[in-house]
Structure formats: C-alpha cells, structure tokens
Design an enzyme around this catalytic site. Structure first.
Site, PDB file in Angstrom:
ATOM      1  N   ASP A   1      -2.834   5.951   6.631  1.00  0.00           N
ATOM      2  CA  ASP A   1      -3.816   5.073   5.997  1.00  0.00           C
ATOM      3  C   ASP A   1      -4.203   4.024   7.035  1.00  0.00           C
ATOM      4  O   ASP A   1      -3.395   3.170   7.405  1.00  0.00           O
ATOM      5  CB  ASP A   1      -3.173   4.424   4.763  1.00  0.00           C
ATOM      6  CG  ASP A   1      -4.058   3.359   4.110  1.00  0.00           C
ATOM      7  OD1 ASP A   1      -5.150   3.072   4.625  1.00  0.00           O
ATOM      8  OD2 ASP A   1      -3.632   2.801   3.069  1.00  0.00           O
TER       9      ASP A   1
ATOM     10  N   TRP B   1       0.823  -1.216   0.000  1.00  0.00           N
ATOM     11  CA  TRP B   1       0.000   0.000   0.000  1.00  0.00           C
ATOM     12  C   TRP B   1       0.851   1.258   0.000  1.00  0.00           C
ATOM     13  O   TRP B   1       0.519   2.226  -0.678  1.00  0.00           O
ATOM     14  CB  TRP B   1      -0.962   0.003   1.180  1.00  0.00           C
ATOM     15  CG  TRP B   1      -1.818  -1.222   1.240  1.00  0.00           C
ATOM     16  CD1 TRP B   1      -1.867  -2.146   2.232  1.00  0.00           C
ATOM     17  CD2 TRP B   1      -2.764  -1.676   0.249  1.00  0.00           C
ATOM     18  NE1 TRP B   1      -2.770  -3.135   1.925  1.00  0.00           N
ATOM     19  CE2 TRP B   1      -3.334  -2.873   0.725  1.00  0.00           C
ATOM     20  CE3 TRP B   1      -3.177  -1.173  -0.998  1.00  0.00           C
ATOM     21  CZ2 TRP B   1      -4.295  -3.578   0.002  1.00  0.00           C
ATOM     22  CZ3 TRP B   1      -4.133  -1.877  -1.715  1.00  0.00           C
ATOM     23  CH2 TRP B   1      -4.676  -3.069  -1.209  1.00  0.00           C
TER      24      TRP B   1
ATOM     25  N   LYS C   1     -12.876  -2.914   5.044  1.00  0.00           N
ATOM     26  CA  LYS C   1     -12.156  -3.866   5.871  1.00  0.00           C
ATOM     27  C   LYS C   1     -12.863  -4.032   7.223  1.00  0.00           C
ATOM     28  O   LYS C   1     -13.126  -5.129   7.662  1.00  0.00           O
ATOM     29  CB  LYS C   1     -10.712  -3.413   6.099  1.00  0.00           C
ATOM     30  CG  LYS C   1      -9.957  -3.040   4.819  1.00  0.00           C
ATOM     31  CD  LYS C   1      -9.648  -4.250   3.947  1.00  0.00           C
ATOM     32  CE  LYS C   1      -9.281  -3.868   2.520  1.00  0.00           C
ATOM     33  NZ  LYS C   1      -8.086  -3.059   2.351  1.00  0.00           N
TER      34      LYS C   1
HETATM   35  C1  LIG Z   1      -7.512  -2.418   1.143  1.00  0.00           C
HETATM   36  C2  LIG Z   1      -6.540  -1.345   1.434  1.00  0.00           C
HETATM   37  C3  LIG Z   1      -6.359  -0.259   0.548  1.00  0.00           C
HETATM   38  C4  LIG Z   1      -7.074  -0.157  -0.771  1.00  0.00           C
HETATM   39  O1  LIG Z   1      -8.411   0.091  -0.620  1.00  0.00           O
HETATM   40  P1  LIG Z   1      -9.358   0.327  -1.913  1.00  0.00           P
HETATM   41  O2  LIG Z   1     -10.638   0.730  -1.295  1.00  0.00           O
HETATM   42  O3  LIG Z   1      -9.402  -0.963  -2.643  1.00  0.00           O
HETATM   43  O4  LIG Z   1      -8.741   1.416  -2.716  1.00  0.00           O
HETATM   44  C5  LIG Z   1      -5.453   0.709   0.909  1.00  0.00           C
HETATM   45  N1  LIG Z   1      -4.770   0.645   2.063  1.00  0.00           N
HETATM   46  C6  LIG Z   1      -4.924  -0.377   2.936  1.00  0.00           C
HETATM   47  C7  LIG Z   1      -4.147  -0.389   4.207  1.00  0.00           C
HETATM   48  C8  LIG Z   1      -5.811  -1.395   2.646  1.00  0.00           C
HETATM   49  O5  LIG Z   1      -5.966  -2.421   3.502  1.00  0.00           O
END
Ligand SMILES: *Cc1c(COP(=O)(O)O)cnc(C)c1O
Length: 361
Positions: free
Chosen positions: A171, A101, A195
């Site tokens: 993030d 990421w 998530k």
């Molecule tokens: C799943 C995830 C993303 C990407 O998310 P999208 O909604 O598919 O763009 C980014 N950062 C982390 C830490 C993730 O777990």
C-alpha cells in the site's frame, strides 16, 4: 487569490499549475464543447485521457508490460478486502503490522481466510518499522503485505522486507510517486491518489500479470475481482473520469519537473528542514525513531497537550492549515507531499522557531 499553507495528510495540496489547467479546461475541454465531467467515458476524447494517463504513469515509475495498471473505485480501503479476496485462495496472507492501515487490512483478510502477522510494531505505538530481514512465513503463504508509508504514525520503509520469494503487495497511498521505485521488487503496488497525486475516490494499482486469477472467481463479486477491471480496461463500469483526468495532469507536471529523481530530492530537502529543526528544538520533538522517519508525514509534539493546542490555534492564524495530528498519535503532523513548495516548510520552521522563543520557559 489566497492559498493556505496546507499541510493536510489527504486530500492534500495539488500543484497550482494543475489546478489552473483544470480550471481553464472546465467549460470546454480542448474545443469539444463540454467538460471532462460531462463527456461519455466511451468517447474517443476520454479514451485518450485514460490511455495517456496510464502511459505517463508507466513512464514515471518505469512499469513494464507484464504489469497491469488499473484505475479502481472505492479508495484504498476497498483493496484491503480485494487483496485477500483475489489472492488468499485457501492459503495464508502474511502481514506486517505497522499501524492503522495494516490493522484494517488484516481485519479484512481475516474475513476470507488465514492470516499470519509476521511482525508488528504495535508494542511501541507504531513508532518504528520492525526488522523484516529474516521473518518466518507459513508454508502455504500466498503473499506478503506491507503499508510502505504510514501516514498516521509517520514511519516509512527505507528498505523493503526480505520476502523470501513471496509476492510483495504494498500500500503506497501516501508515498506514491514521492521517490524512484523498482517495480520488479513488487507483485503489486496500489494507492489512493488523494495523498500525493489527485482528487479522492480513485485508486491506481499496478499488478504483475501472473498474480491475477485467470478465471472468474465464483464467490467474489464481479466488481471486486481485479480480472474484471483488467478485462474492462478499468471501464467495466463508469470510472472516476474526473480524478483520472486530474491525475493525468499531475503526471505531466511530474514529468515536466524532472520525474521521480527530482521529486525525491525536493522531498528529502523539505523533510530534512523540518527534522533538523525538530532534532535541535528544546520544545518540539518528533515521535518516530530517526531511521524509520517518513519523508512525507512528520508527526511531532511539545509533550504538553495545552501547548500543542495553542500551537495549532496560532498556526491557523498564521495561514497554516491541517497541522493537527491524528487522534491516535496526538500533537501535530506536517504532511509534505510532492506538490508542497519548499518555501512552505521554511515558513513552518520559522513559525515554530518563533513560537518556541515566545513560549519556552
Ligand atoms: C489514506 C490512506 C488509506 C485510505 O485511503 P482511502 O482512499 O480513504 O480508502 C489507506 N492506506 C494509506 C497508507 C493511506 O494513507
């Protein structure tokens, strides 16, 4: 009704109570004669839904008025680009590289300006969190960017970096609302909701006011400016009404179940069950150094590709879903978000013990 033991990394398990309430509301939301998917986002009915969701989100974390809360499109991926577009502004974006990421975020930031990767754990395939207690930052640094829980590699910051005064942008997609956090440690948090919170396709961000550009940025598309979404109350255009509504139900569920303290306690119990077993198993082992292990996502392996494949196949027959690991790590991965009952992790450990007994030579 059949419910699988769903260990998916995302989209992931949601509370049954929330799914039942959404189902009950489906045809006729609170007597208005239509579903949330069918109503105008400019209606009072929907304004109440988004206002209540924001108020509950602020209450759960403890977010004061000097932070803006936004409901955004495009998933966390779009913020990989929006962060540098809005905040780099001729200076340097500083990144800690802890996996897939942050690699993607760094790639986007390089398209707009200068990037400094101040620390990385790539040398050991991202199996640890680098020491961030005394890093060097360029003088024109604008922000420090981290991915706080690395969904794929299964590492998590248990201590935030020493930012030396730089605004911290995190993030938190995969540890969102999994434990209490002090929002004042951050200039911005953001995460895709699929998530740990709700249906995919929505990002929730909290951004400290002083970080948000006050003037329109002439070279940045309107939809990609945080200011646009602040000014538009997250409804510059039609938002993801359905996801906002379901997230709102999940916020009520978190509040009714003891808030973040209670979430953290349960999540730690679940993770301890699995990690304790892994530490004592003669067949399975975790892939991450102990002190940096994620409470949410636990990658593990037998060290033998064929045995891993056999385990995944047999687990499916025993009602476990999505235990296959990400291709960049291999093996297995168990994601154990807020809505996962502790009993499912107990079932998994029992299944693993039995598999080990049957297959250990
Ligand atoms: C799943 C995830 C993303 C990407 O998310 P999208 O909604 O598919 O763009 C980014 N950062 C982390 C830490 C993730 O777990």
């Amino acid at each position: 009704m059949h419910r699988a033991y769903n260990f998916s990394a995302g989209p992931a398990v949601l509370p049954v109570e929330v799914l039942q309430e959404a189902a009950a509301d489906m045809l006729d939301y609170k007597g208005c004669g239509m579903s949330v998917m069918e109503m105008s986002h400019r209606s009072k009915m929907f304004q109440d839904i988004i206002d209540t969701a924001e108020a509950d989100f602020r209450k759960i974390i403890g977010i004061p008025d000097n932070y803006k809360v936004l409901f955004l499109h495009g998933g966390a991926h779009l913020d990989f680009a929006m962060v540098p577009m809005n905040f780099q502004q001729g200076g340097t974006g500083v990144y800690i590289n802890t996996g897939s990421w942050t690699k993607k975020a760094i790639k986007e930031a390089k398209k707009f300006g200068k990037v400094c990767v101040a620390a990385s754990s790539e040398d050991k395939n991202f199996t640890y969190i680098p020491d961030c207690s005394d890093l060097e930052f360029p003088e024109d640094s604008k922000y420090l960017y981290i991915c706080e829980n690395n969904t794929i590699f299964g590492t998590e910051y248990h201590k935030l970096p020493n930012t030396k005064g730089l605004p911290l942008i995190s993030d938190v997609s995969s540890n969102f609302l999994s434990r209490p956090m002090n929002i004042n440690d951050y200039a911005m948090i953001y995460g895709g909701v699929q998530k740990n919170i709700g249906p995919a396709g929505l990002v929730i961000a909290a951004i400290r006011e002083d970080l948000i550009p006050t003037e329109e940025l002439p070279t940045v598309p309107t939809m990609l400016q945080y200011k646009t979404h602040v000014d538009g109350g997250s409804m510059y255009n039609t938002p993801n009404c359905w996801s906002i509504y379901v997230c709102g139900l999940v916020f009520k569920w978190i509040l009714a179940n003891g808030g973040l303290e209670a979430m953290a306690k349960r999540n730690e119990e679940k993770a301890a069950l699995l990690y304790n077993y892994l530490d004592n198993s003669k067949m399975f082992h975790g892939t991450v150094v102990k002190e940096d292990r994620s409470v949410m996502n636990a990658p593990f392996t037998t060290g033998d590709k064929d045995l891993d494949a056999q385990f995944i196949a047999e687990s499916k027959k025993a009602n476990f879903e999505n235990l296959k690991g990400h291709r960049s790590v291999g093996g297995m991965r168990a994601s154990m978000y807020n809505a996962m009952p502790k009993a499912w992790v107990e079932e998994l450990v029992t299944f693993m013990e039995d598999f080990e007994k049957r297959n250990l030579k």
